[in-house]
Design an enzyme around this catalytic site. Structure first.
Site: not given
Lengths: 447, 543
Positions: B300, B360-362
């Site tokens: 992100h 998050d969400e790597v």
């Protein structure tokens, strides 16, 4: 190397030429909205057959004007020939589930004009409230409005809406939906609604309009006499949707009537009986009418130019309904896939955009009977706090589908134009919500 | 058929006198509300809720309240909010001074400006309530400090003639109590301001009650953030989780690294200057709201790369860089030099004890494609387990942030991927799938948790979805009493993909109010009908 932009010839005038003005008339289903816009060095010319076309052309012109990094206004050399694909391009607002202040309606009319919508379908009364202040029956709003002092549309309000719309080439089609959707009519018109029964006693609750009493038709006659005078458009929307037969079935007098008339147990016949008498009343007042699809589905006898409004998404696939309606010879309006009140996560404007109103099996004459469609914003969960963001720019997708050529379908391109248009709306002070991530130079409320 | 209890004083009502409505009796038997004796208005959906009970005005519902039919009248020209005798706070307490003025406005609105009326004092029907006295009991009231996780928000409110008393340990409780007091005041048919005699004992069920705002997917003008803080205060929310930057834009104007927003913001206008940030923090503080910034890494972070060269990992296609970038590059020293300096700034700009570090969400694809990263993986002995690389990175960031004496919050992946977290780390559970199980795991491992998973308010749908948010029971997960205590609260999240200033307020409120009551009120306040009545009243009041 920097591009050298030639110094443009300053344009000082947009000349507007109208063949047959009719400046003081009202727009109608037959109005011509075509226009030609010609922008070249030293000449800006907008020509149209009627003033309504001129209005459309002015909007387009306003969208072509841009500003460069220096703040200079410019417009590109352009040739435009334009006309709407469908003549009836409407938006429905519901002022019964929630009252909408006059300014919200007027602002909506402004944005409709930006989108070339030309019909304001005013679903003005329904079960929850009756905000229409009637001259003939003042008790209707006195007893039926949410608040009779504040949550009403006075005769003056209604005229304001009609004139504001007219100046933007927008027709106002009022809907007084009967015999169902009329609970709010009851308090101000005792005896109008059917008393429901629990066994042999009235339960205290009411159902649709009572179709067996003469007083009902006298009332309707007077009311629609007024409505026909107040609203200048040729068409009135008479509703006729979602009539729940339970109350009628429970009422012994009605059951007796059914026997008398030989309708058996088929309450659709009673509904038709009512609707037919209503249609006759309205016809004799010199108006045409639009009805929701149930009236057609239930086999009611109607005049051949009755417009059928297709709204159901489930029971029969709506495209099938469009085919059936047009096959039977009636003009059709499409709303089923355009219920904008049905929100969901994500870019749902694309679903609305992809609809093809003529995608059904039928001969060309049938297809010609599709006169257009309407985006609907039912009011159960909508009032002035969320009307604008929920309507715009999503309704814009419907607007283009109804105006532009059937071949204009590319979603990528539409996204770019609609996102840009949305920023323009912000610039015009409209609380239009974003399509997806990004930004506008001027955000709503500053920056 | 229902008995109708009219407003007129019937004999039964006279005898009834005191109307006892406990929501929960603190630490004793639990009783959910008294049976309703007033009929539900026909067509409850459409009619304005008039003639209801005093508690029908309250949101969120206090832990314990007792009201009577006896009403007191307030005169806008004479009524005052004052510091009571014995309070450790006084006129020097700017926070309370500000609150007094604000709540006076909320209660009286335009009528507040009415000067002394001409009706003689004796001609009133009801006795007059002349003051609300606010008494802070702790020696450290907190006037000039920031609210924190351990702050006391409890208060006790007594409304009787001639003076109402609001007692609280700290100013934070006073703020909550002022909100409740303002909700109890109502107008009668003649426009008089009335309040029922009552006694309220209240405190929050959960200490962390937050709203997440996303100012990266869409920039939110300052005004809309401040309006939102007001709305949060109306609903007793006490944390603004400011997800300030992300892939799409970097609006935070950094002092040490001005090029981050110069190059990464949507435009020069779409930024938050240091002054803007201070304004938000102070505006929040005055409402008892903590501001927890989130600087989400290593994923992100697309917008970070615009202004900080070599921060992000260059992606490869075979031997060649593709020109696009992935998450923060975890193998370079420069990355950690940057983060050390950057988080030094963040630690000093944001006063809260916590910073949210994201995690998050790597997406590992880019790392996997980069030959230097692959080389590094080999050297470190991580094999092909990129979760290990992610944890390696996170751990270093956590250590950096710790060194500035800040504690941190992270998204659940950081826990799931087994990074080594300090024991006071707060793990935010956001994945909807089987979140109860995740809560068990997190608290089972001894970490504090907050719940966001069922409260993603950006996921709109047709109809009354507030009901499903309201019906969530955060402690419905398998675990011991000790574990349950580790769930310190939750957050309603309004991600910004489809949200900006044009639709933020209607999309967030009053749906978030449902979450607000779930986090404040007692566990057995679950009746949807009652909630509907109170929430519709609350909504009209918020308007």
């Amino acid at each position: 190397a920097e591009k050298e932009l030639p110094q443009g010839t300053p344009c000082t005038q947009l000349l507007v030429f109208v063949a047959t003005p009719d400046c003081d008339g009202f727009p109608s289903l037959d109005s011509k909205e075509n226009y030609k816009l010609s922008v070249s060095e030293g000449s800006l010319l907008l020509s149209a057959d009627s003033v309504w076309g001129a209005l459309r052309g002015l909007e387009t012109f306003s969208q072509l004007v841009g500003r460069d990094e220096n703040g200079t206004y410019y417009i590109n050399k352009t040739e435009i020939v334009d006309f709407p694909r469908f003549p009836h391009r409407g938006l429905l607002l519901d002022t019964s589930r929630h009252y909408l202040p006059l300014r919200a309606i007027l602002e909506t009319l402004d944005v409709m004009a930006y989108n070339k919508f030309n019909v304001f379908h005013w679903h003005i009364v329904d079960d929850p409230s009756f905000p229409y202040q009637s001259l003939t029956f003042p008790e209707l709003s006195k007893q039926g409005a949410f608040n009779a002092m504040t949550h009403v549309y006075t005769a003056s309000d209604v005229q304001t809406v009609i004139e504001y719309a007219r100046l933007r080439g927008i027709r106002v089609i009022a809907e007084f939906d009967t015999p169902g959707h009329t609970l709010s009519w009851g308090p101000g018109a005792p005896g109008l609604l059917t008393p429901c029964y629990l066994g042999r006693d009235p339960s205290g609750t009411y159902g649709p309009i009572n179709p067996i009493l003469n007083s009902t038709y006298q009332f309707l006659s007077s009311l629609f006499q007024e409505v026909s005078t107040v609203f200048p458009d040729f068409f009135l929307h008479l509703g006729g949707d979602e009539v729940d037969f339970t109350c009628w079935k429970s009422n012994p007098k009605i059951r007796a009537f059914m026997k008398e008339m030989g309708f058996g147990e088929d309450y659709k016949k009673l509904e038709s009986f009512y609707i037919q008498r209503l249609l006759n009343i309205v016809s004799s007042l010199g108006k045409g009418y639009i009805v929701w699809q149930e009236v057609f589905d239930n086999g009611v006898k109607m005049k051949p130019d009755t417009i059928i409004h297709v709204w159901k998404e489930n029971s029969t696939p709506y495209m099938e309904e469009m085919a059936n309606v047009t096959k039977a010879g009636y003009p059709a309006l499409l709303s089923a896939p355009w219920y904008l009140n049905r929100i969901s996560y994500g870019q749902d404007w694309m679903v609305a955009y992809k609809v093809e109103p003529l995608k059904f099996e039928g001969v060309p004459e049938q297809k010609d009977r599709v006169i257009g469609g309407e985006a609907c914003m039912w009011g159960e969960y909508v009032d002035v706090t969320n009307l604008a963001p929920r309507l715009w720019p999503r309704a814009g997708a419907v607007a283009e589908r109804l105006w532009s050529n059937a071949t204009v379908r590319d979603l990528q391109d539409a996204y770019v134009r609609l996102a840009d248009f949305r920023c323009k709306l912000l610039g015009r002070g409209v609380q239009a919500q974003p399509l997806y991530v990004g930004y506008c130079e001027n955000e709503f409320g500053g920056v | 058929s229902r008995r109708a209890v009219g407003r007129a004083m019937g004999l039964a009502a006279l005898l009834l006198g005191l109307f006892f409505v406990p929501a929960v009796l603190v630490s004793t038997s639990l009783r959910h509300g008294a049976p309703r004796t007033e009929p539900e208005p026909e067509g409850a959906e459409w009619e304005p809720a008039s003639g209801g009970l005093p508690k029908d005005l309250l949101w969120p519902l206090p832990q314990w309240l007792r009201t009577s039919r006896r009403q007191l009248q307030l005169a806008p020209g004479r009524f005052q909010l004052v510091h009571g005798p014995g309070s450790s706070a006084g006129p020097a307490c700017a926070l309370l001074q500000d609150a007094f003025r604000r709540y006076y406005e909320y209660v009286f609105g335009q009528s507040g400006r009415r000067k002394r009326g001409r009706r003689p004092l004796g001609a009133r029907a009801e006795p007059e309530l002349s003051q609300l006295q606010v008494v802070i009991e702790s020696r450290e009231p907190g006037c000039h400090s920031y609210p924190h996780l351990g702050s006391s928000e409890a208060y006790h409110l007594t409304v009787t003639e001639p003076v109402a008393i609001l007692k609280a340990d700290e100013v934070w409780g006073a703020l909550r109590g002022l909100e409740t007091f303002s909700q109890l005041v109502h107008e009668d048919d003649y426009g008089s301001f009335l309040i029922n005699e009552s006694e309220i004992d209240d405190f929050p069920r959960f200490a962390h009650r937050g709203i997440l705002l996303d100012t990266s997917r869409h920039y939110l003008p300052l005004k809309s953030i401040l309006t939102n803080l007001d709305a949060m205060a109306f609903n007793k929310f006490n944390v603004l989780h400011w997800h300030i930057v992300d892939d799409q834009s970097f609006p935070y104007q950094s002092i040490y690294f001005p090029q981050l927003s110069d190059k990464g913001a949507y435009s020069y206008n779409h930024i938050y200057t240091p002054t803007d940030v201070h304004l938000v923090i102070e505006y929040a503080r005055l409402r008892g709201i903590r501001v927890i910034p989130e600087f989400d890494t290593p994923g992100h972070t697309q917008s970070w790369g615009k202004g900080q060269k070599d921060l992000l990992t260059p992606c490869y296609s075979g031997e060649q860089p593709t020109g696009s970038f992935g998450p923060v590059n975890p193998i370079l020293n420069t990355t950690y030099d940057f983060m050390t300096k950057f988080f030094k700034e963040i630690s000093s700009v944001f006063p809260d004890a916590y910073i949210h570090l994201g995690g998050d969400e790597v997406n590992f694809d880019c790392w996997k494609s980069n030959p230097e990263v692959k080389e590094f993986m080999k050297k470190q002995g991580f094999g092909i387990d990129y979760a290990k690389l992610e944890s390696y990175y996170i751990q270093k960031i956590l250590d950096i942030v710790s060194s500035y004496n800040k504690r941190y919050m992270v998204w659940q992946e950081v826990f799931d991927n087994k990074a080594q977290l300090k024991p006071d780390t707060v793990v935010q559970v956001w994945m909807e799938n089987n979140y109860a199980h995740e809560l068990s795991s997190v608290t089972g491992a001894g970490f504090t948790a907050i719940l966001a998973a069922p409260w993603y308010l950006d996921y709109i749908s047709y109809g009354q979805d507030w009901k499903k948010y309201y019906s969530v029971e955060p402690l419905n997960f398998p675990g011991s009493e000790k574990q349950k205590k580790l769930l310190i609260g939750g957050e309603a999240c309004l991600w910004g993909e489809f949200v900006d200033a044009t639709n933020l307020t209607p999309r967030l409120w009053p749906r978030a109010s449902a979450v607000g009551e779930r986090l404040w009120s007692s566990r057995n306040v679950t009746n949807l009908q009652d909630a509907y009545t109170r929430l519709t009243n609350h909504r009209c009041r918020m308007l």
